[in-house]
Design a protein around this motif. Structure first.
Motif, PDB file in Angstrom:
ATOM      1  N   GLY A  14       0.779  -1.235   0.000  1.00  0.00           N
ATOM      2  CA  GLY A  14       0.000   0.000   0.000  1.00  0.00           C
ATOM      3  C   GLY A  14       0.811   1.286   0.000  1.00  0.00           C
ATOM      4  O   GLY A  14       0.270   2.360   0.235  1.00  0.00           O
ATOM      5  N   PHE A  15       2.112   1.196  -0.295  1.00  0.00           N
ATOM      6  CA  PHE A  15       2.958   2.402  -0.317  1.00  0.00           C
ATOM      7  C   PHE A  15       2.846   3.097  -1.674  1.00  0.00           C
ATOM      8  O   PHE A  15       3.029   2.467  -2.709  1.00  0.00           O
ATOM      9  N   LEU A  16       2.566   4.396  -1.661  1.00  0.00           N
ATOM     10  CA  LEU A  16       2.432   5.154  -2.906  1.00  0.00           C
ATOM     11  C   LEU A  16       3.791   5.628  -3.418  1.00  0.00           C
ATOM     12  O   LEU A  16       3.985   5.801  -4.616  1.00  0.00           O
ATOM     13  N   GLU A  17       4.737   5.865  -2.484  1.00  0.00           N
ATOM     14  CA  GLU A  17       6.069   6.346  -2.886  1.00  0.00           C
ATOM     15  C   GLU A  17       7.060   5.196  -3.016  1.00  0.00           C
ATOM     16  O   GLU A  17       8.237   5.336  -2.726  1.00  0.00           O
ATOM     17  N   THR A  51      11.808  -9.057   5.125  1.00  0.00           N
ATOM     18  CA  THR A  51      11.365  -8.870   6.515  1.00  0.00           C
ATOM     19  C   THR A  51      11.053  -7.398   6.782  1.00  0.00           C
ATOM     20  O   THR A  51      10.016  -7.063   7.359  1.00  0.00           O
ATOM     21  N   VAL A  52      11.960  -6.516   6.357  1.00  0.00           N
ATOM     22  CA  VAL A  52      11.779  -5.074   6.585  1.00  0.00           C
ATOM     23  C   VAL A  52      10.520  -4.575   5.872  1.00  0.00           C
ATOM     24  O   VAL A  52       9.734  -3.814   6.442  1.00  0.00           O
ATOM     25  N   LEU A  53      10.303  -5.006   4.637  1.00  0.00           N
ATOM     26  CA  LEU A  53       9.157  -4.527   3.862  1.00  0.00           C
ATOM     27  C   LEU A  53       7.837  -5.026   4.465  1.00  0.00           C
ATOM     28  O   LEU A  53       6.839  -4.300   4.477  1.00  0.00           O
ATOM     29  N   GLU A  54       7.840  -6.244   4.996  1.00  0.00           N
ATOM     30  CA  GLU A  54       6.634  -6.762   5.660  1.00  0.00           C
ATOM     31  C   GLU A  54       6.354  -5.961   6.940  1.00  0.00           C
ATOM     32  O   GLU A  54       5.202  -5.669   7.269  1.00  0.00           O
ATOM     33  N   MET A  55       7.436  -5.625   7.667  1.00  0.00           N
ATOM     34  CA  MET A  55       7.283  -4.810   8.879  1.00  0.00           C
ATOM     35  C   MET A  55       6.723  -3.433   8.522  1.00  0.00           C
ATOM     36  O   MET A  55       5.841  -2.908   9.197  1.00  0.00           O
ATOM     37  N   ALA A  56       7.246  -2.857   7.445  1.00  0.00           N
ATOM     38  CA  ALA A  56       6.782  -1.535   7.001  1.00  0.00           C
ATOM     39  C   ALA A  56       5.297  -1.597   6.636  1.00  0.00           C
ATOM     40  O   ALA A  56       4.525  -0.687   6.954  1.00  0.00           O
ATOM     41  N   GLY A  57       4.896  -2.686   5.986  1.00  0.00           N
ATOM     42  CA  GLY A  57       3.488  -2.866   5.619  1.00  0.00           C
ATOM     43  C   GLY A  57       2.590  -2.954   6.840  1.00  0.00           C
ATOM     44  O   GLY A  57       1.490  -2.380   6.875  1.00  0.00           O
ATOM     45  N   PRO A  64      -1.993   4.576   9.103  1.00  0.00           N
ATOM     46  CA  PRO A  64      -2.150   4.951   7.681  1.00  0.00           C
ATOM     47  C   PRO A  64      -1.887   6.424   7.391  1.00  0.00           C
ATOM     48  O   PRO A  64      -1.564   6.779   6.256  1.00  0.00           O
ATOM     49  N   GLU A  65      -1.984   7.290   8.411  1.00  0.00           N
ATOM     50  CA  GLU A  65      -1.787   8.727   8.178  1.00  0.00           C
ATOM     51  C   GLU A  65      -0.317   9.141   8.262  1.00  0.00           C
ATOM     52  O   GLU A  65       0.051  10.248   7.873  1.00  0.00           O
ATOM     53  N   GLU A  66       0.539   8.273   8.790  1.00  0.00           N
ATOM     54  CA  GLU A  66       1.951   8.600   9.008  1.00  0.00           C
ATOM     55  C   GLU A  66       2.700   8.685   7.675  1.00  0.00           C
ATOM     56  O   GLU A  66       2.334   8.032   6.691  1.00  0.00           O
ATOM     57  N   SER A  67       3.756   9.512   7.627  1.00  0.00           N
ATOM     58  CA  SER A  67       4.586   9.641   6.421  1.00  0.00           C
ATOM     59  C   SER A  67       5.217   8.289   6.070  1.00  0.00           C
ATOM     60  O   SER A  67       5.677   7.564   6.952  1.00  0.00           O
ATOM     61  N   VAL A  70       8.834   7.825   7.168  1.00  0.00           N
ATOM     62  CA  VAL A  70       8.958   7.558   8.607  1.00  0.00           C
ATOM     63  C   VAL A  70       8.676   6.090   8.894  1.00  0.00           C
ATOM     64  O   VAL A  70       9.399   5.444   9.663  1.00  0.00           O
ATOM     65  N   LEU A  71       7.648   5.541   8.254  1.00  0.00           N
ATOM     66  CA  LEU A  71       7.287   4.130   8.484  1.00  0.00           C
ATOM     67  C   LEU A  71       8.415   3.201   8.041  1.00  0.00           C
ATOM     68  O   LEU A  71       8.743   2.234   8.737  1.00  0.00           O
TER      69      LEU A  71
END
Length: 247
Positions: A14-17, A51-57, A64-67, A70-71
C-alpha cells in the motif's frame, strides 16, 4: 533485481512512494554491507529486505496517516539496530540520515514495560542499567515481528535474564489489568519454557523412533511445541533453547 522486487513488495503493502523508497532502501543495504564491520550474524540479503518490507506494511496498516518515509525508517531501525554491534550503530544512523535527510523519528517505547522491568531487576538485586533496558526494548520490538529470535552474546552477559525479565514484566502487567479490559497493545500473557538443548541427545531433544517397537517418543522440544499448538488461549508460548549456538 532488488530494487524492482522491493518496489513491487512496497506497492503490494500500500505504499504510494514505493519507487523512491525502494531505491533508498536497497542503497542503504548496499552501503551497510560494504561499510559496517563483518559479523557472522549480519544479513543484508533478500530475506532481510523482505522482513523489513513486511514490517513496514504492518506499520502502514496501523498508522495509515503517518509519512511513508517515517514508516520505512521505523521498520529499518526495528529490524536492524537490535543485531548491530555497538561500533556499527553510529555509522548505520549516519547512513539513514544521509538517505532520508530531515526525517525525524520519535522514540516510542512502552514506559509501563520499562518501569516493570526496573522493578523486577531491583527485586533480584540486579542493576537496571540503561544499556540492559535498551536491549530489553529491542527484544520486545523484535518479537513483535518475528516468531523466532536469537539473543547472542558471551557467557554471563545477561541473555537469559533479559528474556526472563521481559516475560515476567508482560505477565505482571497483564495480571494488573481489570477483568473485561484488554492489556496495553503488544503485551500478552506468556508461558516461558527454558532448557539447554546441548544437555540431551538429538533424539531426546527432537524425538525419535524406537528401532525395535517402531513407536515414536517425543523429545523435549517436540513435547513443548505440541503443547503450544494445543493451547487455544491468547497466552503466547515462549520456548527458549538456552545454550551454545549450534547449527
Amino acid at each position: 533485481d532488488y530494487t524492482l522486487i522491493s518496489q513491487i513488495l512496497l506497492f503490494s503493502e500500500g505504499f504510494l512512494e514505493s519507487k523512491i523508497l525502494a531505491s533508498k532502501m536497497v542503497k542503504l543495504y548496499k552501503l551497510a554491507s560494504e561499510q559496517l564491520s563483518q559479523q557472522k550474524h549480519y544479513d543484508f540479503g533478500m530475506r532481510a529486505v523482505k522482513t523489513v518490507l513486511e514490517m513496514a506494511g504492518r506499520l502502514k496498516r496501523q498508522q495509515p496517516e503517518e509519512s511513508e518515509s517515517v514508516l520505512l525508517i521505523k521498520a529499518l531501525k526495528d529490524a536492524n539496530i537490535p543485531k548491530f554491534v555497538k561500533e556499527d550503530l553510529p555509522l548505520f544512523n549516519c547512513l539513514l540520515s544521509d538517505l532520508f535527510p530531515g526525517v525525524v523519528i520519535k522514540e516510542e517505547s512502552s514506559r509501563e514495560v520499562v518501569d516493570q522491568c526496573k522493578t523486577i531487576l531491583k527485586g533480584q538485586s540486579l542493576m537496571d542499567s540503561p544499556d540492559f533496558l535498551e536491549k530489553i526494548k529491542q527484544f520486545q520490538s523484535t518479537i513483535k515481528v518475528r516468531f523466532g529470535t536469537m539473543v547472542v552474546g558471551t557467557a554471563m552477559c545477561g541473555k537469559s535474564t533479559l528474556i526472563k525479565t521481559l516475560s515476567r514484566a508482560f505477565n505482571d502487567i497483564v495480571s494488573r489489568v481489570d477483568e473485561g479490559d484488554s492489556p496495553p497493545q503488544g503485551i500478552y500473557p506468556n508461558s516461558l519454557v527454558s532448557f539447554n538443548p546441548k544437555s540431551v541427545s538429538m533424539g531426546e531433544l527432537f524425538g525419535e523412533e524406537n528401532p525395535v517397537t517402531k513407536d515414536w517418543a517425543d523429545g523435549l522440544a517436540s513435547f513443548y511445541i505440541r503443547q503450544a499448538i494445543l493451547d487455544s488461549s491468547l497466552t503466547q508460548q515462549w520456548i527458549c533453547f538456552d545454550g551454545p549456538v549450534d547449527p
